[in-house]
Design a protein around this motif. Sequence first.
Motif, PDB file in Angstrom:
ATOM      1  N   ALA A 143       0.820  -1.211   0.000  1.00  0.00           N
ATOM      2  CA  ALA A 143       0.000   0.000   0.000  1.00  0.00           C
ATOM      3  C   ALA A 143       0.850   1.256   0.000  1.00  0.00           C
ATOM      4  CB  ALA A 143      -0.932   0.002   1.212  1.00  0.00           C
ATOM      5  N   ASN A 144       2.027   1.191   0.607  1.00  0.00           N
ATOM      6  CA  ASN A 144       2.914   2.357   0.687  1.00  0.00           C
ATOM      7  C   ASN A 144       3.882   2.447  -0.482  1.00  0.00           C
ATOM      8  OD1 ASN A 144       1.784   3.199   3.116  1.00  0.00           O
ATOM      9  ND2 ASN A 144       3.225   2.008   4.354  1.00  0.00           N
ATOM     10  N   GLY A 145       3.849   1.469  -1.360  1.00  0.00           N
ATOM     11  CA  GLY A 145       4.754   1.465  -2.500  1.00  0.00           C
ATOM     12  C   GLY A 145       4.243   2.323  -3.646  1.00  0.00           C
ATOM     13  N   ALA A 146       5.006   2.326  -4.729  1.00  0.00           N
ATOM     14  CA  ALA A 146       4.633   3.098  -5.922  1.00  0.00           C
ATOM     15  C   ALA A 146       3.422   2.447  -6.574  1.00  0.00           C
ATOM     16  CB  ALA A 146       5.801   3.146  -6.899  1.00  0.00           C
ATOM     17  N   PRO A 147       2.261   3.083  -6.532  1.00  0.00           N
ATOM     18  CA  PRO A 147       1.026   2.390  -6.927  1.00  0.00           C
ATOM     19  C   PRO A 147       0.998   1.933  -8.377  1.00  0.00           C
ATOM     20  CG  PRO A 147       0.597   4.713  -6.491  1.00  0.00           C
ATOM     21  CD  PRO A 147       1.991   4.436  -6.033  1.00  0.00           C
ATOM     22  N   THR A 148       1.351   2.807  -9.314  1.00  0.00           N
ATOM     23  CA  THR A 148       1.273   2.371 -10.711  1.00  0.00           C
ATOM     24  C   THR A 148       2.328   1.324 -11.014  1.00  0.00           C
ATOM     25  OG1 THR A 148       2.622   4.273 -11.390  1.00  0.00           O
ATOM     26  CG2 THR A 148       0.231   4.507 -11.555  1.00  0.00           C
ATOM     27  N   ALA A 149       3.511   1.454 -10.441  1.00  0.00           N
ATOM     28  CA  ALA A 149       4.565   0.468 -10.693  1.00  0.00           C
ATOM     29  C   ALA A 149       4.140  -0.911 -10.212  1.00  0.00           C
ATOM     30  CB  ALA A 149       5.855   0.897 -10.000  1.00  0.00           C
ATOM     31  N   ILE A 150       3.542  -0.978  -9.029  1.00  0.00           N
ATOM     32  CA  ILE A 150       3.106  -2.263  -8.480  1.00  0.00           C
ATOM     33  C   ILE A 150       1.932  -2.822  -9.274  1.00  0.00           C
ATOM     34  CG2 ILE A 150       2.007  -3.336  -6.467  1.00  0.00           C
ATOM     35  CD1 ILE A 150       3.774  -1.492  -4.723  1.00  0.00           C
ATOM     36  N   ARG A 151       0.965  -1.974  -9.594  1.00  0.00           N
ATOM     37  CA  ARG A 151      -0.220  -2.458 -10.313  1.00  0.00           C
ATOM     38  C   ARG A 151       0.118  -2.891 -11.731  1.00  0.00           C
ATOM     39  NH1 ARG A 151      -4.574   2.132  -8.119  1.00  0.00           N
ATOM     40  NH2 ARG A 151      -3.935   1.911  -5.928  1.00  0.00           N
ATOM     41  N   TRP A 152       1.020  -2.166 -12.383  1.00  0.00           N
ATOM     42  CA  TRP A 152       1.385  -2.552 -13.743  1.00  0.00           C
ATOM     43  C   TRP A 152       2.255  -3.812 -13.744  1.00  0.00           C
ATOM     44  CZ3 TRP A 152       2.725   3.013 -15.847  1.00  0.00           C
ATOM     45  CH2 TRP A 152       1.527   3.737 -15.967  1.00  0.00           C
ATOM     46  N   THR A 153       3.048  -3.989 -12.697  1.00  0.00           N
ATOM     47  CA  THR A 153       3.805  -5.243 -12.561  1.00  0.00           C
ATOM     48  C   THR A 153       2.847  -6.417 -12.418  1.00  0.00           C
ATOM     49  OG1 THR A 153       5.716  -4.140 -11.563  1.00  0.00           O
ATOM     50  CG2 THR A 153       5.474  -6.496 -11.134  1.00  0.00           C
ATOM     51  N   LYS A 154       1.830  -6.254 -11.570  1.00  0.00           N
ATOM     52  CA  LYS A 154       0.816  -7.300 -11.423  1.00  0.00           C
ATOM     53  C   LYS A 154       0.132  -7.577 -12.761  1.00  0.00           C
ATOM     54  CE  LYS A 154      -3.635  -8.417  -9.342  1.00  0.00           C
ATOM     55  NZ  LYS A 154      -4.524  -8.316  -8.181  1.00  0.00           N
ATOM     56  N   TYR A 155      -0.256  -6.526 -13.454  1.00  0.00           N
ATOM     57  CA  TYR A 155      -0.956  -6.708 -14.723  1.00  0.00           C
ATOM     58  C   TYR A 155      -0.113  -7.523 -15.702  1.00  0.00           C
ATOM     59  CZ  TYR A 155      -3.498  -5.829 -19.004  1.00  0.00           C
ATOM     60  OH  TYR A 155      -4.201  -6.010 -20.179  1.00  0.00           O
ATOM     61  N   ALA A 156       1.171  -7.179 -15.810  1.00  0.00           N
ATOM     62  CA  ALA A 156       2.041  -7.884 -16.750  1.00  0.00           C
ATOM     63  C   ALA A 156       2.212  -9.352 -16.354  1.00  0.00           C
ATOM     64  CB  ALA A 156       3.402  -7.186 -16.821  1.00  0.00           C
ATOM     65  N   PHE A 157       2.499  -9.592 -15.071  1.00  0.00           N
ATOM     66  CA  PHE A 157       2.680 -10.972 -14.622  1.00  0.00           C
ATOM     67  C   PHE A 157       1.419 -11.797 -14.828  1.00  0.00           C
ATOM     68  CE2 PHE A 157       6.484  -9.785 -11.994  1.00  0.00           C
ATOM     69  CZ  PHE A 157       7.333 -10.758 -12.510  1.00  0.00           C
ATOM     70  N   ASN A 158       0.263 -11.197 -14.619  1.00  0.00           N
ATOM     71  CA  ASN A 158      -0.976 -11.961 -14.716  1.00  0.00           C
ATOM     72  C   ASN A 158      -1.348 -12.325 -16.144  1.00  0.00           C
ATOM     73  OD1 ASN A 158      -1.236 -12.151 -12.001  1.00  0.00           O
ATOM     74  ND2 ASN A 158      -3.091 -10.930 -11.821  1.00  0.00           N
ATOM     75  N   ASN A 159      -0.575 -11.842 -17.119  1.00  0.00           N
ATOM     76  CA  ASN A 159      -0.770 -12.330 -18.480  1.00  0.00           C
ATOM     77  C   ASN A 159      -0.401 -13.807 -18.597  1.00  0.00           C
ATOM     78  OD1 ASN A 159      -1.900 -10.126 -19.820  1.00  0.00           O
ATOM     79  ND2 ASN A 159       0.088  -9.163 -20.118  1.00  0.00           N
ATOM     80  N   TRP A 160       0.445 -14.312 -17.691  1.00  0.00           N
ATOM     81  CA  TRP A 160       0.679 -15.755 -17.631  1.00  0.00           C
ATOM     82  C   TRP A 160      -0.631 -16.486 -17.342  1.00  0.00           C
ATOM     83  CZ3 TRP A 160       4.975 -18.182 -19.102  1.00  0.00           C
ATOM     84  CH2 TRP A 160       6.182 -17.470 -19.122  1.00  0.00           C
ATOM     85  N   LEU A 161      -1.449 -15.926 -16.456  1.00  0.00           N
ATOM     86  CA  LEU A 161      -2.722 -16.549 -16.135  1.00  0.00           C
ATOM     87  C   LEU A 161      -3.754 -16.310 -17.236  1.00  0.00           C
ATOM     88  CD1 LEU A 161      -2.856 -15.584 -12.354  1.00  0.00           C
ATOM     89  CD2 LEU A 161      -2.185 -17.766 -13.347  1.00  0.00           C
ATOM     90  N   ARG A 162      -3.736 -15.122 -17.811  1.00  0.00           N
ATOM     91  CA  ARG A 162      -4.698 -14.831 -18.867  1.00  0.00           C
ATOM     92  C   ARG A 162      -4.483 -15.745 -20.069  1.00  0.00           C
ATOM     93  NH1 ARG A 162      -3.160  -9.626 -17.051  1.00  0.00           N
ATOM     94  NH2 ARG A 162      -4.831  -8.668 -15.819  1.00  0.00           N
ATOM     95  N   GLN A 163      -3.230 -16.028 -20.414  1.00  0.00           N
ATOM     96  CA  GLN A 163      -3.006 -16.897 -21.568  1.00  0.00           C
ATOM     97  C   GLN A 163      -3.408 -18.343 -21.275  1.00  0.00           C
ATOM     98  OE1 GLN A 163       1.093 -16.778 -22.718  1.00  0.00           O
ATOM     99  NE2 GLN A 163       1.818 -18.042 -21.030  1.00  0.00           N
ATOM    100  N   ALA A 164      -3.512 -18.684 -19.980  1.00  0.00           N
ATOM    101  CA  ALA A 164      -4.002 -20.013 -19.601  1.00  0.00           C
ATOM    102  C   ALA A 164      -5.511 -20.025 -19.439  1.00  0.00           C
ATOM    103  CB  ALA A 164      -3.333 -20.474 -18.305  1.00  0.00           C
ATOM    104  N   GLY A 165      -6.181 -18.921 -19.782  1.00  0.00           N
ATOM    105  CA  GLY A 165      -7.630 -18.839 -19.629  1.00  0.00           C
ATOM    106  C   GLY A 165      -8.395 -19.969 -20.302  1.00  0.00           C
TER     107      GLY A 165
END
Length: 281
Positions: free
Chosen positions: A213-235
């Motif tokens: 919560a105290n970290g850089a919000p866009t950096a953390i959220r965009w990191t999550k978004y990119a990593f979760n493409n591993w899950l999206r491609q397994a949809g």
Amino acid sequence: MSDQQTSLEAYTSYSSLAFDRPARGVLRITLNRPDKLNALDARGHDELARVWRDADADPDVSAILLCGAGRAFSAGGDFDVVEQMIESFDARVRVWREAKELVYNMINCSKPIVSAIHGSAVGAGLVAALLADISVAARSARLVDGHTRLGVAAGDHAAIVWPLLCGLAKAKYHLMLCEPVSGEKAEQMGLVSIAVEDDELQDKALSIATRLANGAPTAIRWTKYAFNNWLRQAGPIFDASLALEMFGFGGPEVREGVLSFREKRPPEFPTATPVSPTANS
């Protein structure tokens, strides 16, 4: 904290989940049926599926912490719901939609999610625990996917995330045999992020959520978004597994699975070889 930051008005419609804000920017969601070991009834399943959209839209939330009240994280699904699914096509369609939304809503929630897993973690509760971006388990926690013991395919999250976390060989072993995993073993095999002593669980999980919560919000959220493409491609893999699970609720194996649970005995599944999907079908 200001009144705006402490407001929980967006969550007043929920009854199976409890909400508080233990630190600035952190929303804590607690599975809150401790008398039932947080087993999810029909309403609880619906709420756990949709809460991630509300939390994602909450401007005062920068990180989410998911916990369970009482002695367990979640003991799985309510057998009354299972029996409704066996008897009703409409119930199967409803639960299919909610199970799909639970997985995709967590994947697509822009806010980082931390889970604090203690006691038993089964069923939809296990889904949420393992789809969290950072999962923290008590060493004595007991994680088990019980679908094949119930008599249906492991469809509600397993195919999309277990092979990615712990490898296909381990995933097949634990999912096809319903072999339990302790929190300590789950960390060793990569199924959870970290395991800690039981009495350190809540503090450690909150500490991680606070750091996020105290970290850089866009950096953390965009990191999550990119990593979760591993899950999206397994949809498509997940979609097939979930459809096969729902298909199984119309068959004979799940009836014996539920009955054996009710009667507290080993199941005696039909021995006839069913028709299975193949790569050429």
